[in-house]
Design a protein around this motif. Sequence first.
Motif, PDB file in Angstrom:
ATOM      1  N   ASP A  23      68.003  54.283  31.919  1.00  0.00           N
ATOM      2  CA  ASP A  23      67.918  55.840  31.581  1.00  0.00           C
ATOM      3  C   ASP A  23      69.446  55.775  30.244  1.00  0.00           C
ATOM      4  O   ASP A  23      70.530  55.130  30.482  1.00  0.00           O
ATOM      5  CB  ASP A  23      68.465  56.625  32.715  1.00  0.00           C
ATOM      6  N   TYR A  59      56.506  51.108  36.245  1.00  0.00           N
ATOM      7  CA  TYR A  59      56.337  49.565  37.218  1.00  0.00           C
ATOM      8  C   TYR A  59      54.568  49.586  37.809  1.00  0.00           C
ATOM      9  O   TYR A  59      53.980  50.929  37.812  1.00  0.00           O
ATOM     10  CB  TYR A  59      57.173  49.624  38.301  1.00  0.00           C
ATOM     11  N   SER A  75      65.971  48.776  28.399  1.00  0.00           N
ATOM     12  CA  SER A  75      65.088  49.597  29.369  1.00  0.00           C
ATOM     13  C   SER A  75      65.378  50.703  30.411  1.00  0.00           C
ATOM     14  O   SER A  75      65.229  50.352  31.317  1.00  0.00           O
ATOM     15  CB  SER A  75      63.569  48.809  29.381  1.00  0.00           C
ATOM     16  N   GLU A 110      68.469  52.430  36.040  1.00  0.00           N
ATOM     17  CA  GLU A 110      67.247  52.132  35.604  1.00  0.00           C
ATOM     18  C   GLU A 110      66.534  52.877  34.936  1.00  0.00           C
ATOM     19  O   GLU A 110      66.741  53.971  34.801  1.00  0.00           O
ATOM     20  CB  GLU A 110      66.718  51.729  36.999  1.00  0.00           C
ATOM     21  N   SER A 111      65.271  52.675  34.346  1.00  0.00           N
ATOM     22  CA  SER A 111      64.559  52.823  33.837  1.00  0.00           C
ATOM     23  C   SER A 111      63.502  54.590  34.140  1.00  0.00           C
ATOM     24  O   SER A 111      63.056  53.690  35.266  1.00  0.00           O
ATOM     25  CB  SER A 111      63.508  53.087  32.414  1.00  0.00           C
ATOM     26  N   ASP A 145      66.596  51.084  24.179  1.00  0.00           N
ATOM     27  CA  ASP A 145      65.560  50.591  23.725  1.00  0.00           C
ATOM     28  C   ASP A 145      64.979  49.324  24.274  1.00  0.00           C
ATOM     29  O   ASP A 145      64.317  48.757  24.651  1.00  0.00           O
ATOM     30  CB  ASP A 145      65.407  50.564  22.436  1.00  0.00           C
ATOM     31  N   GLN A 147      70.725  40.429  26.951  1.00  0.00           N
ATOM     32  CA  GLN A 147      69.302  40.439  27.004  1.00  0.00           C
ATOM     33  C   GLN A 147      69.598  39.082  27.424  1.00  0.00           C
ATOM     34  O   GLN A 147      68.851  38.631  28.452  1.00  0.00           O
ATOM     35  CB  GLN A 147      69.029  41.253  26.417  1.00  0.00           C
ATOM     36  N   ARG A 203      56.696  55.396  38.241  1.00  0.00           N
ATOM     37  CA  ARG A 203      57.484  55.342  38.002  1.00  0.00           C
ATOM     38  C   ARG A 203      58.992  55.622  38.777  1.00  0.00           C
ATOM     39  O   ARG A 203      58.933  55.817  39.743  1.00  0.00           O
ATOM     40  CB  ARG A 203      58.076  56.928  36.611  1.00  0.00           C
ATOM     41  N   LYS A 235      60.242  54.112  31.804  1.00  0.00           N
ATOM     42  CA  LYS A 235      59.073  52.825  32.477  1.00  0.00           C
ATOM     43  C   LYS A 235      58.599  52.935  33.375  1.00  0.00           C
ATOM     44  O   LYS A 235      58.639  53.522  34.690  1.00  0.00           O
ATOM     45  CB  LYS A 235      60.294  51.780  32.347  1.00  0.00           C
TER      46      LYS A 235
END
Length: 651
Positions: free
Chosen positions: A62, A510, A60, A504-505, A57, A93, A520, A508
Amino acid sequence: MFVDTEILKAISFKETAKLPCRYWVLVFLRFLYTILPQRGYIHPDEFFQNVEVIAGDIFSIDVSKTWEFDPKFPIRNILVPKMILGPPLHFIQFFNPYFKHYVGIDLKTPYYLLVIPRLFICFLSLINDFCLYRICVLYGQNFRHRLTIFASSYVVFVYCCRSFSNTFETILFSMLLLIVAESMQKSDKVIYHNEFLKEKYENAATTVEKVKIFKLSTHLPQHSLNNVIILATIVVIGIFNRPTFVCFAFAPIFFWLHRGLGSTVVGFKDFHFRIFTFIVCGIPSALLLILVDSGYYGYITMADVESLQISWDNWVVTPLNFLRYNSDTGNLKKHGLHPRWLHVVVNVPLLFNVLGVLATIMLSINAYRFVRGQYSKLPRIQSITGLMMFSLVIPIGVLSYFPHQEARFIVPVLVPLIYLFGNYLYSNDIEGRFTRKWKFIFRYVWYLINILLAIFFGFIHQGGIYPLAKSIHQDLKRTSNYGQHTYVVTTHSYSIPTYLLQLESTTKVYKDKKTGHKYRLSPTTFIHKYGSIPVEALFDKVDTMLTNAERLKAEHNKNYKFNIVTPCSLDIEVKKTAARYNYFKLDQVASYFPHFSSEALPTFPGIRHEYCARNSSVPPHKMILAERLGCYLSMYCLKHYQVRVIATKFY
């Protein structure tokens, strides 16, 4: 007289007494042990029930969300892990760009992602130490010995510094015990003075004397509802964290409700008023936690609130879902069924060794006394000893009823256990030579076993997973060819914590700055976990995945790397099975030692053993016992292979 003798001790006890140096050394070692880091991996839940989800969360990225966080039927509260793991992960973060720019350190690497949250939890674990210390001080007990025993437990070194929900449960339980202990002491003092003044009032000869005594009684502090709001809040948070917290909270709340009951100034009216107030004070925190869960899992949205279209279907109560799930024995079978004596016979000695055995013996003696009606030899019910005894016995007894039992479920009872029996490992002046000798032996057995278990669970048990994740993360960062696929197949070991890889998600959205087109990312890293699948079945799946990978490479120019990870004990079987496939070979990338996996325990080698011969520079010969033992220990490792395709299957 109503006042407890333990209270009288506390009146003259010096609270300013210093903690022993050996305790501070153990605390320092706890933090050092966490920073090293601990490569050991106790159970997948230490990652996948908390830090894996929260990291996904916040960063962001995977991650692997388990079935417990399925929005269709969620059974895990999200606020408690966010409160505990949110600060260290938000720290990473926020400060990572500054660390990378000014110091050249990337905080989003496996080491820092593992250590920083654990370090924060390690700080929180000191709450347990403080609660034990304060309880001892309040009741005039020797805190030096107890704190030393507590701080030397491997449970504190390992379990209490990991992101288990049981770790959070331990902290909440310790706080609950301290608050109830303080409330009991205050109530005992107030009730004692109240009864004393009441007796003086009744015996007063003149009206003036009665008025003076009455004025004195009005200055006594209120005690009936002491700390009711914070107690109710802790219990509600504990239940949402783990519904089993009811078992741990029952005894402290029972003692809090019964303070002074039976005296001349506290009656059942006070008892019922306490229950009512306690329930009312728990409602706000319960509603808040329900609201947070309902919003997180998508049951309620701002659109629903604005349109006032809210029904019962917009709310989710995760503890109820937890109970519904675990009340079905068929569900528990998926996680393993255990005999109901496992906690008492196995888990208590495993977690608490010498103290666990002593506690079992002493509690059995007390049970015998109770059956024989020897009540005078039992601790007084409304005493701190009674509180601690019931806080130890009830959770273990109730949790033993459920057929799924893991050692970590009873970790929170460490504080009452140490309070009751921690002093038993130290001798005093009035004891005989024989007793002193055995206490000396027990104390050093305690230290020795805890050192061994701290090493085992801290570095050896599933100890190859962390260096494997570190290696894969470095390999992914080195990959210059964008879009290259990476396959990782694991078997007979625990799952790799995905958040350590910082993938990388793929969910999400982009936006392209030039065209404004939204898109995505497609997944490029595929982690396949096959548990304890037989090696032949494993390579059937590897064959299928390789076929698909080769097709993608031929048709879409998608290069790939294919990794297989198995315990070293399966090395011979893996290589023999792989040799049947003539279009690829296995190249060993690394071997991570030590790695203990109960799913694939090695067998003790004979005089000549194929694995030992392959890994020895000496020509094959009859091995002596020492060589066989060395070879056997070397099989406790994790092998990392890379598949090299030598012939295509497509024409």
